[in-house]
Design an enzyme around this catalytic site. Structure first.
Site, PDB file in Angstrom:
ATOM      1  N   ASP A 286     -22.140  37.443  14.272  1.00 34.45           N
ATOM      2  CA  ASP A 286     -22.111  37.957  15.633  1.00 34.45           C
ATOM      3  C   ASP A 286     -21.325  39.266  15.713  1.00 34.45           C
ATOM      4  O   ASP A 286     -20.412  39.508  14.936  1.00 34.45           O
ATOM      5  CB  ASP A 286     -21.445  36.896  16.528  1.00 34.45           C
ATOM      6  CG  ASP A 286     -21.494  37.234  18.002  1.00 34.45           C
ATOM      7  OD1 ASP A 286     -22.612  37.319  18.538  1.00 34.45           O
ATOM      8  OD2 ASP A 286     -20.423  37.406  18.609  1.00 34.45           O
ATOM      9  N   GLU A 329     -26.001  40.615  13.550  1.00 35.41           N
ATOM     10  CA  GLU A 329     -26.372  41.010  14.899  1.00 35.41           C
ATOM     11  C   GLU A 329     -25.650  42.323  15.199  1.00 35.41           C
ATOM     12  O   GLU A 329     -24.527  42.328  15.688  1.00 35.41           O
ATOM     13  CB  GLU A 329     -25.992  39.929  15.915  1.00 35.41           C
ATOM     14  CG  GLU A 329     -26.400  40.264  17.342  1.00 35.41           C
ATOM     15  CD  GLU A 329     -25.220  40.462  18.298  1.00 35.41           C
ATOM     16  OE1 GLU A 329     -25.467  40.760  19.478  1.00 35.41           O
ATOM     17  OE2 GLU A 329     -24.060  40.338  17.858  1.00 35.41           O
TER      18      GLU A 329
END
Length: 567
Positions: A286, A329
Site C-alpha cells: 500500500d 500500489e
C-alpha cells in the site's frame, strides 16, 4: 509472534533462523446460449507464471461470513455511516468458497485480500458517519491478526487450502502509517510517527515525509537509527501474555539481519513473519510513493529471504520455484510511464527498488479509449520492451477508485474480455464477475465500492450469464501463461483473430483467439501457430476441430473462440 507460545518453540525458531449490467444488453446476449457446460477437456501442463496471473481481490469483511461468532468480538458496535462498519466477513468465509470451487471455476490462481493485522478498536468520524477499520488499512498492532477476520490458525488454514488448490496468496501490507488516533488507540511516540505536515504533493518531499490525511500518523520510515518500542505496544503485549516472546523474536531478527532497530525495520520484521511462518507468496504493498524507495528495497530483500526460509522448512508444501512476488500500489502510475514515476522534481524507478509489478491505474482509460487490438498491441509492446522482466496489474474496478470502467455494470462482457485478455496481470475485484452494484444508495464516498458480495442474487439468470463468460475467459487465462505474459500478434482484422505466444525456460505456450465473430460456422486463420492436422479445442464452446490448410472451422453459437491444442 502469533503462534509461538513457549521458550522451547522460540529456541527452535532461533536455531532455524540463525541457520538460514442489464441482461438485455447486446453484449450479454453473446453468452446467453449455453451449448454445454464446457467441461475441462484440456488441463494445463504449464507452470505458474506471475506475469500471466489471474488475481482475485476481495475485502475479507465484505466477502462471506463463515463464522458469526466473531462478528462483534471487539465490541465495535457504534452506529456507523452506511457500509462503514464491520459486516461479518472472515477467513472461514473465504475458506468455504475455496472449498466450493468458486475461485477454481473463475480460473483464479492468486488471491489478494486486504490487510488483516489488528486494526484500531475505536471508530472515527470522517464526516461520513462513524467508520470502523473494516478495510484493514488502519493498523494498531502488526504482530497480531484482527479477531474480526478470524484467528491466526484460520489464516494458516486459509493459506494451506489455497495452496492445495493452486492459489497463491498476496498479502496486503502497510508500512506508511498507523491507524488514526482515538481514545482507545493512542498516538505512537514522536520517535516513531509524525502527525504533520499533511501531504501537498508538490514534490518528492511533500509526498513522502508527511501525513496522507489528517489524523493518520505517518511512520518515520526515513529514520535509520535505533528507537525504543512504543510503551503502549509493550503494555499491550504484556497484558496479552506474550511480551517476552515478542522481545526475544526481535532480538533474533536484528542480530541475524544486522539492521538498525528503526521504525521501518521493526515493521519489516513483523510483516515478514507472516512469510516465514505461513508461506505467503507475495505482497501487495500500500501507498508506495509515500515511503522512501530504499525502505521498499529492504522489505523486498527480507521478504524474499523469509520465503526462502519457509520453503526450506516446508519442502512438501512448496508449490514451485518462484521467488517472493511484490506488487505495488503506486497511486497514479500508468503503463505509459514505463519504469518511472515523476514527482515533479524527481523521477523514481520503483521497479529497481524491489517491485516486480505496479498496479496500472491507466487501464480503465485505455479500455475505454481503444478497441481490442489497439489495446492488446499497446500493452504487449510496452511489456516486452520497456518492462521486460516486470509487469503491470490491470483492473476495471477497485475498493478506492470512484470512477471505474463500468460503474453501472452495463458492460460485463466487454469488461471481462478486455481485462482478462489484455497482456499483464488481471485483477478481478470481488463482484466484477457477478455485477455487484457499485452504486449503493445512502453511502458516501468509497463505501459504495465496498458493499457485501451479492451472493443472494448470484443464481439469477442475468448474473449467471455474465459469470459464465468470466469463468470461461478466466480458466482459459489460467491455463495459458501466453495470454498475460506472452506476445500479442494480429492474424486477421476481419475476422478479428490474434495469437499469443510465450516461450521461456523451456516453457512454450501458444493460443489463437477470435473476437466479434459471426455466430454459426467460423473459418479461423491459424497463421501456422498450430501445425497442419493438429487437434484443437475451442475452450469457449467446447467444440473440437483440426487444422486444415492452415485454418480451423468452428461451428458455435458464440462470437468468441479460444483455441488451444488438445492434449
Amino acid at each position: 509472534m502469533k503462534k509461538f507460545t513457549s521458550p522451547l518453540i522460540f529456541l527452535l525458531l532461533s536455531i532455524v533462523i540463525s541457520c538460514k449490467g442489464d441482461p438485455k444488453n447486446k453484449e450479454d446476449k453473446q453468452v446467453e446460449t449455453k451449448q454445454n457446460d464446457n467441461k475441462a477437456k484440456v488441463s494445463s501442463d504449464f507452470p505458474f507464471i506471475w506475469e500471466g496471473a489471474n488475481v482475485y481481490f476481495l475485502l475479507t469483511d465484505r466477502f462471506y461470513n463463515g463464522d458469526t461468532s466473531n462478528d462483534n468480538v471487539l465490541n465495535r458496535t457504534k452506529e456507523t455511516g452506511k457500509l462503514r462498519g464491520f459486516e461479518g466477513g472472515d477467513f472461514k468465509g473465504i475458506i468455504k468458497k475455496i472449498k466450493e470451487g468458486y475461485f477454481k471455476d473463475l480460473g483464479i490462481n492468486a488471491l489478494w485480500f486486504n490487510p488483516v493485522v489488528e486494526q484500531i478498536h475505536e471508530s472515527v468520524d470522517e464526516g461520513t458517519g462513524n467508520t470502523y477499520a473494516f478495510h484493514g488499512y488502519w493498523a494498531k498492532d502488526w504482530t497480531k491478526i484482527d479477531p474480526s477476520y478470524g484467528t491466526y490458525q484460520e489464516l494458516k488454514e486459509l493459506i494451506d487450502i489455497a495452496h492445495k488448490n493452486g492459489i497463491r496468496i498476496l498479502m496486503d501490507v502497510v508500512l506508511n502509517h498507523t491507524g488514526p488516533v482515538t481514545e482507545k488507540d493512542p498516538v505512537w511516540p514522536d520517535s516513531w510517527v509524525r502527525t504533520s505536515p499533511q501531504c501537498t504533493y508538490k514534490d518528492y518531499t511533500s509526498a513522502v515525509t508527511c501525513t496522507l490525511v489528517e489524523n493518520l500518523p505517518d511512520i518515520k520510515t526515513e529514520y535509520n537509527k535505533d528507537v525504543e518500542l512504543p510503551q503502549i505496544l509493550i503494555d499491550k503485549w504484556k497484558s496479552e501474555g506474550r511480551l517476552e516472546i515478542e522481545l526475544a523474536e526481535l532480538d533474533v531478527f536484528f542480530t541475524k539481519t544486522g539492521l538498525k532497530r528503526s521504525p521501518k525495520n521493526y515493521i519489516i520484521k513483523w510483516l515478514t513473519d507472516y512469510v516465514r511462518e505461513l508461506g505467503i507468496d507475495g505482497y501487495r504493498i500500500d501507498t508506495v510513493k509515500h515511503v522512501e524507495e530504499e525502505a521498499w528495497s529492504v522489505l523486498a530483500e527480507q521478504a524474499k529471504l523469509a520465503f526462502t526460509i519457509w520453503k526450506s522448512k516446508n519442502p512438501d508444501d512448496v508449490l514451485d520455484d518462484n521467488e517472493f512476488y511484490i506488487l505495488g500500489e503506486l497511486y497514479g502510475y500508468g503503463i505509459d510511464s514505463k519504469r518511472y514515476y515523476d514527482f515533479g522534481d524527481r523521477k523514481v524507478d520503483y521497479f529497481a527498488n524491489g517491485f516486480d509489478n505496479l498496479i496500472n491505474f491507466q487501464f480503465k482509460y485505455d479500455a475505454a479509449k481503444y478497441d481490442y487490438d489497439a489495446l492488446f498491441s499497446k500493452y504487449s509492446k510496452i511489456l516486452h520492451t520497456n518492462l521486460v522482466g516486470k509487469s503491470v496489474m490491470n483492473y476495471i474496478s477497485s475498493h478506492d477508485d470512484g470512477d471505474p470502467f463500468d460503474k453501472d455494470r452495463n458492460k460485463s462482457y466487454e469488461s471481462a474480455t478486455k481485462l482478462l485478455l489484455t497482456p499483464g496481470i488481471s485483477q478481478i475485484y470481488y463482484g466484477d464477475e457477478s455485477k455487484r452494484s457499485l452504486n449503493i444508495e445512502g453511502t458516501q464516498g468509497d463505501a459504495t465500492l465496498r458493499s457485501n458480495m451479492n451472493w443472494d442474487v448470484i443464481e439469477n439468470d442475468s448474473i449467471q450469464t455474465a459469470l459464465l463468460h468470466w469463468q470461461k475467459l478466466g480458466t482459459f487465462r489460467k491455463n495459458h501463461p501466453s495470454i498475460g505474459a506472452g506476445k500479442h500478434q494480429l492474424i486477421s482484422k476481419s475476422p478479428y483473430v490474434f495469437s499469443r505466444s510465450y516461450g521461456k525456460d523451456e516453457v512454450s505456450d501458444k493460443v489463437v483467439i477470435g473476437l466479434d465473430l459471426p455466430k454459426g460456422e467460423k473459418i479461423i486463420p491459424i497463421n501456422s501457430i498450430f501445425p497442419e492436422g493438429a487437434s484443437l479445442i475451442d475452450h469457449y464452446s467446447g467444440t473440437e476441430t483440426k487444422v486444415i490448410q492452415n485454418t480451423a472451422t468452428i461451428n458455435s453459437g458464440y462470437s468468441i473462440i479460444l483455441l488451444e491444442l488438445k492434449k
